[in-house]
Design an enzyme around this catalytic site. Structure first.
Site, PDB file in Angstrom:
ATOM      1  N   ALA A 136     -33.997  -1.247   4.927  1.00  0.00           N
ATOM      2  CA  ALA A 136     -34.194  -0.212   5.945  1.00  0.00           C
ATOM      3  C   ALA A 136     -33.333  -0.486   7.175  1.00  0.00           C
ATOM      4  O   ALA A 136     -32.693   0.427   7.715  1.00  0.00           O
ATOM      5  CB  ALA A 136     -35.668  -0.140   6.340  1.00  0.00           C
ATOM      6  N   TYR A 137     -33.319  -1.727   7.616  1.00  0.00           N
ATOM      7  CA  TYR A 137     -32.564  -2.068   8.819  1.00  0.00           C
ATOM      8  C   TYR A 137     -31.063  -1.873   8.602  1.00  0.00           C
ATOM      9  O   TYR A 137     -30.377  -1.283   9.442  1.00  0.00           O
ATOM     10  CB  TYR A 137     -32.865  -3.508   9.222  1.00  0.00           C
ATOM     11  CG  TYR A 137     -32.411  -3.849  10.621  1.00  0.00           C
ATOM     12  CD1 TYR A 137     -33.108  -3.368  11.724  1.00  0.00           C
ATOM     13  CD2 TYR A 137     -31.290  -4.640  10.839  1.00  0.00           C
ATOM     14  CE1 TYR A 137     -32.692  -3.663  13.015  1.00  0.00           C
ATOM     15  CE2 TYR A 137     -30.867  -4.946  12.130  1.00  0.00           C
ATOM     16  CZ  TYR A 137     -31.572  -4.458  13.206  1.00  0.00           C
ATOM     17  OH  TYR A 137     -31.153  -4.750  14.490  1.00  0.00           O
ATOM     18  N   CYS A 138     -30.557  -2.336   7.453  1.00  0.00           N
ATOM     19  CA  CYS A 138     -29.132  -2.168   7.165  1.00  0.00           C
ATOM     20  C   CYS A 138     -28.767  -0.689   7.046  1.00  0.00           C
ATOM     21  O   CYS A 138     -27.734  -0.249   7.558  1.00  0.00           O
ATOM     22  CB  CYS A 138     -28.758  -2.910   5.879  1.00  0.00           C
ATOM     23  SG  CYS A 138     -28.780  -4.706   6.033  1.00  0.00           S
ATOM     24  N   SER A 155     -30.277   1.830   8.463  1.00  0.00           N
ATOM     25  CA  SER A 155     -30.349   2.474   9.779  1.00  0.00           C
ATOM     26  C   SER A 155     -29.161   2.104  10.650  1.00  0.00           C
ATOM     27  O   SER A 155     -28.605   2.960  11.349  1.00  0.00           O
ATOM     28  CB  SER A 155     -31.659   2.105  10.476  1.00  0.00           C
ATOM     29  OG  SER A 155     -31.684   0.737  10.863  1.00  0.00           O
TER      30      SER A 155
END
Length: 298
Positions: A152-154, A156
């Site tokens: 999710a972080y990558c 986003s």
């Protein structure tokens, strides 16, 4: 590129209650900028605002709420008369295997980091156009290189990088500058929160140098301030991140090979990885949504 004095300029910082946003607000204020702080933690925002050297104010707002952000953008202009700099810094993170991730937390990372950055840009673009100002989108090393357990972080941060590059091409002829800020692991509540999980901490420690280090916050924010003063298209909070751009095309294949080995090694322990938002900022976001849901159903 020559530096532009921040004396008398008005800077907006989202996620201003803690970490990068809080220290950035202090350093911008120390250089003479008036500061508008936006975020979810009103008591901390008020405290940070009260410690700044220059005129400042704060707004309690969710950066994913486009109507509220548009209203706040108007209020900031009314309060200060203009807006010269906007830093889309607000962000949250969650870790763990995608297949076992909490779908609500996974989606929220995308909403805050990517959609929140775009909502911030949309809300403040009219006033930045008036001032021929500068919009800085905070991204991450995660935008340059993928990483297992951080889908999710990558996603986003890759998204906000692309958003900022697209926006730069759209608004440059209007005199508005757009930059992307890249940070590696920096000593913030978010990183410390992620490190509380044994598996996530050990995986990070096994990354190759220099990406396995946690870097001090102060020098990273100093580099961000310098990038704002230069209206830079790319701002690197750690010196070595600039060099990653030249090899980023090779990184997905390398990470896939190494990641297969590491996931096999850690697989027996993956079921214990926490799947919610990490750190104090993540807790604040979860509390805000809980209180909003209660108000809606009351």
């Amino acid at each position: 590129m020559s530096r532009v004095s921040l004396e008398g300029q008005v800077a907006v910082v989202t996620g201003g209650a803690r970490g990068v946003g809080e220290l950035l607000a202090r350093k911008l204020s120390a250089r003479g900028a008036k500061v508008a702080l936006l975020g979810l933690e009103p008591e901390l925002l008020k405290e940070v605002s009260g410690r700044l050297h220059t005129e400042s104010d704060w707004w309690h707002v969710d950066v994913t709420d486009h109507e509220a952000m548009a209203r706040v953008a108007g209020e900031v202009k009314e309060r200060f008369g203009k807006v010269d700099v906007v830093v889309a810094n607000a962000g949250v993170a969650a870790g763990g295997p995608f297949a076992d991730s909490d779908p609500v937390a996974w989606r929220r990372v995308i909403e805050v980091n990517l959609i929140g950055g775009a909502v911030t840009g949309r809300a403040f673009l009219p006033v930045l156009t008036e001032s021929r100002g500068y919009f800085l989108q905070i991204a991450s090393l995660a935008a340059i290189t993928p990483a297992p357990m951080m889908s999710a972080y990558c996603a986003s941060k890759s998204g906000v990088e692309a958003f900022a590059h697209s926006l730069r091409a759209e608004v440059g002829h209007k005199g508005v500058g757009v930059g992307v800020g890249y940070l590696s692991w920096t000593d913030t509540d978010m990183v410390r929160g992620a490190d509380q999980d044994d598996v996530m901490r050990e995986l990070r420690q096994r990354l190759p140098w220099p990406s396995n280090r946690t870097y001090p916050l102060g020098p990273a924010v100093d580099r961000i301030v310098a990038g704002i003063e230069r209206r830079s298209a790319h701002v690197y909070a750690q010196w070595w991140l600039r060099g990653m751009q030249s090899v980023r095309g090779y990184l997905p294949g390398v990470i896939a090979t190494v990641g297969r080995r590491e996931m096999r090694r850690f697989e027996p322990r993956l079921s214990g990885v926490r799947t919610g938002l990490v750190g104090a900022g993540g807790a604040a976001d979860e509390q805000e949504r809980t209180e909003s849901d209660r108000a809606t159903t009351a």
